[in-house]
Scaffold this active site. Structure first.
Site, mmCIF file in Angstrom:
data_model
loop_
_atom_site.group_PDB
_atom_site.id
_atom_site.type_symbol
_atom_site.label_atom_id
_atom_site.label_comp_id
_atom_site.label_asym_id
_atom_site.label_seq_id
_atom_site.Cartn_x
_atom_site.Cartn_y
_atom_site.Cartn_z
ATOM 1 N N LYS A 133 36.004 33.388 83.964
ATOM 2 C CA LYS A 133 36.843 34.577 84.184
ATOM 3 C C LYS A 133 36.495 35.268 85.511
ATOM 4 C CE LYS A 133 38.067 33.613 79.904
ATOM 5 N NZ LYS A 133 39.255 32.899 79.478
HETATM 6 C C1 LIG Z 1 39.167 32.936 77.805
HETATM 7 C C2 LIG Z 1 40.226 33.515 76.989
HETATM 8 C C3 LIG Z 1 40.016 33.966 75.680
HETATM 9 C C4 LIG Z 1 38.740 33.738 74.935
HETATM 10 O O1 LIG Z 1 37.635 34.214 75.584
HETATM 11 P P1 LIG Z 1 36.203 33.514 75.315
HETATM 12 O O2 LIG Z 1 35.278 34.464 75.998
HETATM 13 O O3 LIG Z 1 36.261 32.174 75.942
HETATM 14 O O4 LIG Z 1 35.995 33.485 73.845
HETATM 15 C C5 LIG Z 1 41.062 34.569 75.005
HETATM 16 N N1 LIG Z 1 42.258 34.725 75.590
HETATM 17 C C6 LIG Z 1 42.507 34.292 76.825
HETATM 18 C C7 LIG Z 1 43.856 34.522 77.406
HETATM 19 C C8 LIG Z 1 41.512 33.658 77.570
HETATM 20 O O5 LIG Z 1 41.781 33.212 78.802
#
Ligand SMILES: *Cc1c(COP(=O)(O)O)cnc(C)c1O
Length: 413
Positions: free
Chosen positions: A204
């Site tokens: 992210k």
């Molecule tokens: C990455 C992501 C998640 C989940 O996050 P994690 O930290 O990997 O559990 C949920 N929704 C979206 C849109 C994502 O890109």
């Protein structure tokens, strides 16, 4: 199919050196600040948020950053969505409307909380939920909508909030890909719904390896989220009691310290991603059958390209094959299949062999192929995801532009 660019001997790589990526140091802004933060926590001997104050400090800083009263941390973005769904507290079998074009972390917590995911189709220009499609899925069992700001592109959350308000239900914004995304009305994504959820996973905009955050202006929802993340334990009252079924989703002090250092870099990360993305947008929008995502308010987790395969002379997989020969890796379709076709949902692989909660409701939703045609067109043909990064140089983006022009020249004839 005969593809003029199909044989490797036709093409010479434009790029031999890998682009900076989120999987290692070259594509991450992790440095002295994060190391100092970790040293501080380890020296304190306090690694858990119930004894140290790093996590509470990070929550206050994040709430302040978003100019909102409450922020509650969790162990992941998926956990943050689970906190939000648990805060809404659906009855078993209640429905939550969402998108099939997202990370599974958007949807699995709905099932975990014994509610039923209902999928609405997306806008073919962005991949974000189409408010008309959402409206059409509302029933008297609907309790919430989870909107995703896909790839950092603002979803139409003002319209979705109006729909939610009209029906007395909750809007949850999944901002895992959308730190500092701005809606068409100028609001920060995550502040339009009653709950906004973020992820600190490796890929992210900012990361602590894993981690999640929920923000809210609603005191009762924020309190339920906090209790759910801590076994339903109201530590503020001094009692060792468990007010309702909750789990342990507590962020550690190590994660919070790193996340706090990363938060200080977030504005720069988004600004650098946007500046380079705007440059590539000009190239992409000039190519036949290709269009880039809208620039306004976009924080560019990734750089999606939307194809009209007829005009472009190929679909996303064909473009990806040519780009691979040119030394550029891309992700055609983003997902292998829509979320409603993944076994947990399509085959109700949930709790033992029960299929609960999907098999326990009268009106099991339609998870069949073809149920969200725009979602499927994007995944199967129209969506080409170019990985994006804050550390791309002008030369990196020039290489991407040249590769896309070369692919277009070969295919679009
Ligand atoms: C990455 C992501 C998640 C989940 O996050 P994690 O930290 O990997 O559990 C949920 N929704 C979206 C849109 C994502 O890109």
């Amino acid at each position: 199919m005969t593809n003029p660019a199909g044989s490797a001997t036709d093409l010479h790589p434009i790029r031999t050196k890998p682009l900076p990526g989120v999987g290692d140091a070259a594509g991450r802004r992790l440095g002295a600040e994060e190391i100092a933060a970790l040293t501080r926590v380890i020296s304190s001997g306090q690694l858990n948020s119930t004894v140290g104050n790093e996590t509470r400090t990070f929550e206050a800083a994040f709430a302040d950053y978003y100019d909102i009263p409450y922020a509650v941390t969790a162990t992941s973005g998926t956990a943050a969505i689970h906190l939000a769904v648990a805060a809404v507290d659906p009855e078993p079998g209640d429905e939550i409307i969402t998108t099939g074009l997202s990370d599974a972390g958007t949807v699995l917590p709905i099932l975990a909380q014994n509610a039923i995911p209902v999928f609405a189709d997306v806008d073919p220009r962005t991949g974000n939920l189409d408010p008309d499609a959402v409206q059409a899925k509302i029933t008297d069992r609907t309790r919430a909508i989870i909107a995703v700001h896909l790839f950092g592109i603002p979803a139409p959350v003002a319209e979705l909030r109006a729909i939610a308000d009209r029906h007395g239900i909750v809007l949850i914004e999944d901002c895992a890909q959308a730190y500092l995304t701005r809606t068409a009305e100028g609001a920060l994504a995550g502040t339009v719904g009653q709950l906004g959820c973020f992820s600190l996973q490796q890929s992210k905009h900012i990361t602590a390896g894993d981690g999640g955050i929920v923000i809210s202006a609603d005191e009762a929802l924020a309190r339920r989220a906090r209790l759910f993340a801590d076994k339903g334990w109201p530590r503020d009252t001094g009692e060792r009691t468990h007010l309702f079924l909750g789990l342990n989703y507590r962020m550690t002090e190590l994660q919070a310290a790193v996340a706090g250092a990363q938060l200080g870099k977030l504005a720069g990360v988004v600004a650098d991603r946007r500046r380079q993305a705007i440059r590539l947008t000009e190239t992409v929008d000039a190519l036949p059958g290709l269009s880039a995502a809208p620039v306004d308010g976009n924080s560019y987790w990734q750089f999606p390209i939307y194809l009209d395969p007829e005009q472009a002379g190929g679909d996303a997989a064909e473009y990806a094959a040519v780009l691979r020969q040119l030394g550029i890796g891309t992700n055609p379709g983003y997902l292998d299949r829509p979320l409603y076709r993944t076994p947990a949902l399509a085959d109700a692989i949930t709790y033992g062999s029960s299929g609960y909660p999907l098999t326990a409701v009268d009106h099991r939703p339609d998870y069949s192929v073809g149920s969200c045609p725009q979602t499927e067109e994007l995944i199967n043909h129209r969506l080409l995801v170019v990985m994006w990064n804050e550390n791309y140089t002008d030369a990196d983006v020039d290489d991407l532009a040249l590769a896309l022009r070369t692919a277009s020249d070969l295919l679009a004839r």
